[in-house]
Design a protein around this motif. Structure first.
Motif, PDB file in Angstrom:
ATOM      1  N   TYR A 107      -0.156  -0.553   8.782  1.00  0.00           N
ATOM      2  CA  TYR A 107       0.801  -1.544   8.284  1.00  0.00           C
ATOM      3  C   TYR A 107       0.084  -2.840   7.928  1.00  0.00           C
ATOM      4  CZ  TYR A 107       4.879   1.279   9.299  1.00  0.00           C
ATOM      5  OH  TYR A 107       5.830   2.265   9.277  1.00  0.00           O
ATOM      6  N   THR A 108       0.077  -3.134   6.629  1.00  0.00           N
ATOM      7  CA  THR A 108      -0.465  -4.381   6.098  1.00  0.00           C
ATOM      8  C   THR A 108       0.524  -4.909   5.058  1.00  0.00           C
ATOM      9  OG1 THR A 108      -2.770  -3.754   6.456  1.00  0.00           O
ATOM     10  CG2 THR A 108      -2.339  -5.445   4.793  1.00  0.00           C
ATOM     11  N   GLY A 109       0.884  -6.193   5.189  1.00  0.00           N
ATOM     12  CA  GLY A 109       1.855  -6.749   4.247  1.00  0.00           C
ATOM     13  C   GLY A 109       2.409  -8.066   4.735  1.00  0.00           C
ATOM     14  N   SER A 110       3.687  -8.336   4.439  1.00  0.00           N
ATOM     15  CA  SER A 110       4.279  -9.627   4.800  1.00  0.00           C
ATOM     16  C   SER A 110       5.786  -9.516   4.976  1.00  0.00           C
ATOM     17  CB  SER A 110       3.973 -10.669   3.727  1.00  0.00           C
ATOM     18  OG  SER A 110       4.565 -10.299   2.488  1.00  0.00           O
ATOM     19  N   GLY A 159      -3.808  -4.735  15.186  1.00  0.00           N
ATOM     20  CA  GLY A 159      -3.939  -5.588  14.023  1.00  0.00           C
ATOM     21  C   GLY A 159      -3.633  -7.041  14.313  1.00  0.00           C
ATOM     22  N   THR A 160      -3.294  -7.783  13.260  1.00  0.00           N
ATOM     23  CA  THR A 160      -3.016  -9.212  13.386  1.00  0.00           C
ATOM     24  C   THR A 160      -1.704  -9.549  12.697  1.00  0.00           C
ATOM     25  OG1 THR A 160      -4.222  -9.702  11.332  1.00  0.00           O
ATOM     26  CG2 THR A 160      -5.478  -9.757  13.407  1.00  0.00           C
ATOM     27  N   LYS A 163       2.462 -12.842   7.754  1.00  0.00           N
ATOM     28  CA  LYS A 163       1.563 -11.842   7.188  1.00  0.00           C
ATOM     29  C   LYS A 163       0.966 -11.011   8.318  1.00  0.00           C
ATOM     30  CE  LYS A 163       0.351 -14.410   3.017  1.00  0.00           C
ATOM     31  NZ  LYS A 163       1.145 -13.532   2.142  1.00  0.00           N
ATOM     32  N   PHE A 164       0.838  -9.718   8.051  1.00  0.00           N
ATOM     33  CA  PHE A 164       0.278  -8.817   9.060  1.00  0.00           C
ATOM     34  C   PHE A 164      -0.757  -7.916   8.396  1.00  0.00           C
ATOM     35  CE2 PHE A 164       4.330  -7.275   7.458  1.00  0.00           C
ATOM     36  CZ  PHE A 164       4.047  -5.990   7.023  1.00  0.00           C
ATOM     37  N   LYS A 165      -1.712  -7.476   9.203  1.00  0.00           N
ATOM     38  CA  LYS A 165      -2.791  -6.658   8.662  1.00  0.00           C
ATOM     39  C   LYS A 165      -3.250  -5.653   9.708  1.00  0.00           C
ATOM     40  CE  LYS A 165      -7.335  -6.927   6.425  1.00  0.00           C
ATOM     41  NZ  LYS A 165      -8.402  -7.828   5.940  1.00  0.00           N
ATOM     42  N   GLY A 166      -3.358  -4.387   9.303  1.00  0.00           N
ATOM     43  CA  GLY A 166      -3.892  -3.338  10.157  1.00  0.00           C
ATOM     44  C   GLY A 166      -3.101  -3.089  11.417  1.00  0.00           C
ATOM     45  N   CYS A 167      -1.791  -3.289  11.377  1.00  0.00           N
ATOM     46  CA  CYS A 167      -0.953  -3.104  12.573  1.00  0.00           C
ATOM     47  C   CYS A 167      -0.593  -1.632  12.753  1.00  0.00           C
ATOM     48  CB  CYS A 167       0.317  -3.943  12.481  1.00  0.00           C
ATOM     49  SG  CYS A 167       0.008  -5.722  12.504  1.00  0.00           S
ATOM     50  N   ASP A 179       0.813  -1.221   0.000  1.00  0.00           N
ATOM     51  CA  ASP A 179       0.000   0.000   0.000  1.00  0.00           C
ATOM     52  C   ASP A 179       0.847   1.272   0.000  1.00  0.00           C
ATOM     53  OD1 ASP A 179      -2.230  -1.598   0.112  1.00  0.00           O
ATOM     54  OD2 ASP A 179      -2.414  -1.484   2.295  1.00  0.00           O
TER      55      ASP A 179
END
Length: 712
Positions: A115-118, A159-160, A171-175, A61
């Motif tokens: 923060y969303t990504g890997s 986030g996760t 993988k992380f999402k919405g951190c 993003d």
């Protein structure tokens, strides 16, 4: 690699590339080497320093960014990446902690959940990555059986985050934020008796990461900064102000401008960069800085990224003592001592080292021009590299005066090397002694009595005599070595006033058929090996041997700076120190300024041989120190080669031989005052120009002197 920001904790390093949508961190571990003892001496089979792998942080993003900035904070050993994307400010901070043994990176943003990504771990040798929970692990081995492992833990806020997929990733999402911790190691042990193998690194790395993960980020950072600054803050340098226009330029543009116009603040940054890099790639317990320091992004680096014994590893450690980083010198000593059994064996079997009486070597060791970390060597024998290595052992004592170190570590290897040369020196008909079939790296054919070899053996013998006097041991052998020292052929002065590189001048019937310009004013070779006696040696000096010093300057001037020649970045670093020893501050500075050209340094100020090499970064720090302070002649000389372009400035914390630290201020190109701290209470002689004073400063006390060296 030429643009990335380098961080390191002595044995583990990272190159931070700073891509917004994909951050790349190239990870190195200093003992990840192919190769072995390499009994053949074949350079191609000696092995190479390897890259561990790359961490990729994918942030799809974060494209179309503005206000982008990368920086390396030398004062705190922190790398930063900042930018804005979609109206949000993003910040990254990286460091490599020596106390924790862990590389740390933190990603934060001005708004929550951005923060969303890997995360991906790409191993340099294609070992499989395992991911579980918030941890990723890679374990593998090289062809020589060396086991290695690296692990990463990612901590997140908001986030996760979780393991996923094949290939493995996190993988992380919405951190809100991410903190990554990386640890790496091998089963290498710096011990030939154990075949250079120790424990599997798995348990150690797991414990390091688990312990670090229990700390807050602020605790990790504070611990790192405190440890780093305990070394870095020992020395400060101010060479005067740069202009606002110079300060406004990014480093890659600013350094090119500094090649044309003096930029004092960038020059002092270059000095401190060498200290930063040495702290970052050479700490006690690790391996010494190699040809690329610690940083490497390929598995087939130039010259194996090895240890070159004919100038390069020595230059890496020239700043260690004078620039107040004595602890950073220790890995060099540890590696050399660990290699001795293998080097002795290889030397004993080498036909090249038959004594003048025809016997094989029975005492001591020699070193080929290149070596690895497993006792293996490659390429041509550099016969007197053994004695050059011994100079470093002596200098560590000369600056610090630790008698136990001299007795237990330095003296034994110095004596063994003297015994080697006692067996191998050749006696000429007139009774003088020469190194037979020697070499002037990497220049010309082998010959007897090459100046480079003669000067280095003289240096060994002279230092050994002093060591015996300090310890009060081996009087008979001390006297024998002193007698051999005084019989050594010394460099001659040639037909055009030069210091001769060979005992017999290379002209007329003696000309080299492969190079008619050897030892002529048109010889612009990158090496200045025959000037060892000026620097880093002390056999030739402007005050004690003025005729030889004048001849050395003739040779040095002739070598030149022609960009069409093969002069390299490390060549200019050495020439900076040589001109400083010859008290020519203007030429010393001209050599320093060459480091800012596109040819000699990378955009990130790494030395550019080409390709990248780090000896010039270390060497220029030593050369600049030599312009400001010298102590090789039994006295502390203040501002011996101050150039006119540094009219005002100060330096604090430089070390002088004899256990002293020196601070100085100057204005109008003249000394305004100095402070000398004595670490052990020995008397000292201080010189500024023609003014000389003798001082007796009590142990751990300081003495302030004015511009005339009067006690304040």
């Amino acid at each position: 690699m030429y643009e990335a920001l380098a961080i390191g904790n002595g044995s583990m390093g990272g190159l931070v590339f700073g891509g917004p949508a994909q951050e790349r961190i190239c990870v190195n571990e200093d003992s990840l080497w192919t190769g072995d003892e390499n009994p053949s001496g074949n350079y191609d089979t000696m092995g190479s320093y390897q890259v561990l792998g790359n961490i990729f942080i994918n942030l799809p993003d974060q494209t179309n960014v503005t206000n982008y900035r990368r920086e390396l904070d030398l004062g705190q050993a922190l790398a930063h990446v900042d930018y804005e994307c979609n109206g949000v400010k993003f910040h990254r901070e990286f460091f490599c902690s020596h106390p924790a043994g862990v590389l740390v990176g933190r990603f934060t943003a001005g708004k929550r959940g951005r923060y969303t990504g890997s995360f991906e771990m790409n191993d340099g040798h294609n070992a499989k990555t395992l991911a579980s929970g918030n941890r990723m692990t890679v374990s593998g081995h090289l062809d020589n059986g060396l086991k290695y492992e690296w692990q990463m833990i990612v901590l997140h806020e908001g986030g996760t985050l979780g393991a996923a997929g094949d290939p493995a990733s996190l993988k992380f999402k919405g951190c809100d934020s991410l903190t990554l911790l990386i640890a790496a190691g091998t089963d290498y042990a710096m011990d030939g008796a154990k075949q250079f193998r120790g424990k599997d690194p798995h348990l150690r790395l797991t414990a390091q990461l688990d312990a670090t993960a229990q700390k807050s980020y602020s605790e990790m950072k504070a611990e790192h900064v405190q440890d780093y600054q305990s070394l870095f803050h020992r020395v400060s340098l101010d060479l005067g102000p740069s202009s606002p226009a110079q300060r406004a330029l990014p480093t890659d543009q600013r350094k090119l401008a500094a090649f044309q116009t003096v930029d004092p603040e960038l020059e002092q940054l270059l000095f401190q960069y060498g200290r930063y890099l040495l702290i970052s790639c050479s700490r006690p317990g690790g391996l010494p800085a190699n040809l690329q320091g610690l940083w490497n992004d390929v598995n087939d680096p130039a010259w194996h990224s090895d240890y070159h014994a004919d100038i390069n590893i020595q230059m890496n450690y020239w700043p260690a003592e004078v620039a107040n980083l004595a602890e950073c010198h220790e890995p060099f000593f540890d590696l050399v001592l660990s290699q001795l059994p293998a080097w002795r064996k290889a030397t004993a079997l080498a036909q090249e080292f038959k004594t003048p009486s025809g016997e094989m070597t029975r005492r001591g060791f020699a070193i080929r021009t290149s070596h690895n970390i497993f006792g293996g060597m490659g390429w041509k024998w550099d016969k007197t590299a053994n004695a050059w290595y011994c100079q470093h052992f002596w200098e560590h004592y000369a600056f610090g005066l630790h008698t136990n170190y001299l007795r237990d570590s330095a003296y034994p290897i110095m004596k063994e090397t003297c015994e080697f040369w006692e067996d191998h020196l050749k006696t000429l008909p007139d009774g003088r002694l020469v190194v037979p079939d020697g070499w002037s790296p990497e220049h010309g054919a082998d010959a007897d009595g090459v100046s480079y070899n003669q000067e280095i053996v003289w240096d060994l013998f002279n230092n050994y005599v002093q060591a015996c006097d300090v310890l009060g041991v081996d009087k008979d052998y001390r006297d024998r070595v002193a007698a051999m020292r005084d019989k050594l052929v010394t460099p001659g002065i040639g037909s055009w006033g030069q210091l001769m590189e060979w005992m017999i001048e290379k002209k007329g019937a003696n000309a080299d058929p492969n190079n008619a310009e050897l030892d002529t004013p048109n010889d612009h070779h990158r090496h200045t090996s025959h000037l060892f006696a000026v620097y880093p040696g002390s056999q030739i000096s402007a005050s004690r041997t003025p005729a030889l010093a004048k001849a050395a300057k003739v040779s040095l001037d002739a070598r030149g700076i022609d960009p069409g020649s093969d002069v390299r970045e490390w060549s200019f670093a050495w020439r900076t120190a040589l001109y400083a020893r010859l008290r020519d501050g203007e030429e010393a500075h001209r050599m320093l300024q060459q480091l800012f050209s596109a040819r000699n340094t990378c955009p990130n100020l790494f030395g550019q041989h080409p390709p990248m090499q780090m000896d010039g970064n270390f060497g220029i720090t030593a050369g600049m120190a030599e312009m400001l302070l010298q102590s090789q002649a039994g006295e502390i000389e203040l501002l011996p080669a101050l150039p006119s372009c540094w009219p005002v400035g100060s330096v604090k914390g430089l070390r002088a031989r004899g256990g002293f630290e020196v601070d100085m201020d100057w204005a109008g190109g003249k000394l305004t005052g100095a402070t000398i701290c004595s670490r052990n209470g020995r008397p000292c002689r201080v010189r500024y120009g023609e003014t000389v004073v003798d001082l007796k400063i009590p142990e751990r006390q300081v003495q302030r002197l004015d511009s005339q060296l009067r006690i304040e």
